[in-house]
Design a protein around this motif. Structure first.
Motif, PDB file in Angstrom:
ATOM      1  N   GLU A  37       0.829  -1.205   0.000  1.00  0.00           N
ATOM      2  CA  GLU A  37       0.000   0.000   0.000  1.00  0.00           C
ATOM      3  C   GLU A  37       0.864   1.255   0.000  1.00  0.00           C
ATOM      4  OE1 GLU A  37      -0.434  -2.431   2.488  1.00  0.00           O
ATOM      5  OE2 GLU A  37      -1.983  -3.450   1.337  1.00  0.00           O
ATOM      6  N   SER A  38       2.129   1.123   0.357  1.00  0.00           N
ATOM      7  CA  SER A  38       3.041   2.265   0.370  1.00  0.00           C
ATOM      8  C   SER A  38       3.246   2.847  -1.022  1.00  0.00           C
ATOM      9  CB  SER A  38       4.390   1.865   0.973  1.00  0.00           C
ATOM     10  OG  SER A  38       4.248   1.622   2.353  1.00  0.00           O
ATOM     11  N   VAL A  39       3.042   2.046  -2.057  1.00  0.00           N
ATOM     12  CA  VAL A  39       3.174   2.557  -3.421  1.00  0.00           C
ATOM     13  C   VAL A  39       2.114   3.635  -3.654  1.00  0.00           C
ATOM     14  CG1 VAL A  39       3.101   1.984  -5.875  1.00  0.00           C
ATOM     15  CG2 VAL A  39       4.162   0.395  -4.258  1.00  0.00           C
ATOM     16  N   ARG A  40       0.893   3.377  -3.230  1.00  0.00           N
ATOM     17  CA  ARG A  40      -0.185   4.356  -3.368  1.00  0.00           C
ATOM     18  C   ARG A  40       0.132   5.611  -2.546  1.00  0.00           C
ATOM     19  NH1 ARG A  40      -4.383   4.391  -0.032  1.00  0.00           N
ATOM     20  NH2 ARG A  40      -4.189   2.173   0.348  1.00  0.00           N
ATOM     21  N   VAL A  70       9.603   2.443  -5.815  1.00  0.00           N
ATOM     22  CA  VAL A  70       9.094   1.994  -4.514  1.00  0.00           C
ATOM     23  C   VAL A  70       8.712   0.517  -4.568  1.00  0.00           C
ATOM     24  CG1 VAL A  70       7.230   2.279  -2.818  1.00  0.00           C
ATOM     25  CG2 VAL A  70       8.377   4.297  -3.779  1.00  0.00           C
ATOM     26  N   THR A  71       8.049   0.094  -5.644  1.00  0.00           N
ATOM     27  CA  THR A  71       7.689  -1.321  -5.792  1.00  0.00           C
ATOM     28  C   THR A  71       8.942  -2.197  -5.770  1.00  0.00           C
ATOM     29  OG1 THR A  71       5.683  -0.807  -7.018  1.00  0.00           O
ATOM     30  CG2 THR A  71       6.588  -3.022  -7.299  1.00  0.00           C
ATOM     31  N   ASN A  72       9.978  -1.786  -6.496  1.00  0.00           N
ATOM     32  CA  ASN A  72      11.222  -2.563  -6.503  1.00  0.00           C
ATOM     33  C   ASN A  72      11.845  -2.632  -5.121  1.00  0.00           C
ATOM     34  OD1 ASN A  72      11.001  -3.114  -9.204  1.00  0.00           O
ATOM     35  ND2 ASN A  72      12.523  -1.604  -9.849  1.00  0.00           N
ATOM     36  N   ALA A  91      11.367   1.693   3.485  1.00  0.00           N
ATOM     37  CA  ALA A  91      11.991   2.425   2.380  1.00  0.00           C
ATOM     38  C   ALA A  91      11.764   3.906   2.668  1.00  0.00           C
ATOM     39  CB  ALA A  91      11.343   2.031   1.059  1.00  0.00           C
ATOM     40  N   ARG A  92      12.503   4.750   1.974  1.00  0.00           N
ATOM     41  CA  ARG A  92      12.318   6.194   2.126  1.00  0.00           C
ATOM     42  C   ARG A  92      12.359   6.841   0.745  1.00  0.00           C
ATOM     43  NH1 ARG A  92      11.534   9.165   6.349  1.00  0.00           N
ATOM     44  NH2 ARG A  92      11.903  11.360   6.213  1.00  0.00           N
ATOM     45  N   GLY A 132      10.315  -2.982 -14.446  1.00  0.00           N
ATOM     46  CA  GLY A 132      10.275  -1.730 -13.697  1.00  0.00           C
ATOM     47  C   GLY A 132      11.388  -0.774 -14.051  1.00  0.00           C
ATOM     48  N   LEU A 133      12.632  -1.256 -14.076  1.00  0.00           N
ATOM     49  CA  LEU A 133      13.748  -0.364 -14.386  1.00  0.00           C
ATOM     50  C   LEU A 133      13.765   0.021 -15.861  1.00  0.00           C
ATOM     51  CD1 LEU A 133      16.526  -1.823 -12.093  1.00  0.00           C
ATOM     52  CD2 LEU A 133      15.156   0.253 -11.767  1.00  0.00           C
TER      53      LEU A 133
END
Length: 164
Positions: A37-40, A70-72, A91-92, A132-133
């Motif tokens: 949920e941190s991606v959102r 962030v997903t990675n 993560a930050r 992703g990358l």
């Protein structure tokens, strides 16, 4: 921006043309819990920050890149760790603005280098992960990564956008 943050982000400057890190015209940072949920949350934080900097037009590209970074970090550095997700280090997300560029950087606790997936074959294009990358590379002007300086474990993966 505090001296502690500048010291932690010092490896970030290695991949850029010479710039005075004290000349940052805006910076914002947010800790992201070890949950998808941190991606959102990262996208919402990015939207609010870009609106505050009058950079709304960049949101789509920057949000896509932030989402991938962030997903990675979550998938490969935090949730893949053997610890229980509740105790996994967060993560930050860092957003930094200069007069001519915007930097999105995600710090995670893994010392492993990011690996871009192959997106060339038909089978790979149907895959849900591994691109992703490739997307980060396609939507940003440049990207890279550096290990954290000093005794800290982890790395920073960054993407740069030129400002209009």
């Amino acid at each position: 921006m505090g001296t502690k943050v500048l010291t932690m982000l010092e490896p970030l400057w290695q991949g850029f043309p010479p710039v005075d890190p004290l000349a940052v015209s805006g910076s914002a940072s947010r800790t992201l819990p070890a949950r998808y949920e941190s991606v959102r949350c990262a996208r919402a934080f990015t939207r609010e920050t870009l609106q505050g900097w009058d950079l709304d037009d960049l949101f789509d590209s920057v949000a896509l890149v932030v989402s991938e970074l962030v997903t990675n970090a979550l998938r490969h550095a935090i949730l893949a760790a053997p610890e229980h997700p509740d105790t996994a280090p967060p993560a930050r997300l860092h957003l930094m603005r200069w007069s001519s560029r915007l930097i999105c950087a995600v710090r995670d606790p893994s010392d492993d280098s990011p690996v871009a997936g192959e997106a060339d074959s038909a089978a790979d294009s149907a895959a849900e992960s591994g691109r992703g990358l490739y997307l980060v590379d396609s939507f940003s002007d440049s990207w890279g990564w550096h290990p954290l300086a000093g005794a800290a474990h982890g790395k920073i993966v960054w993407a740069q956008f030129r400002l209009p």
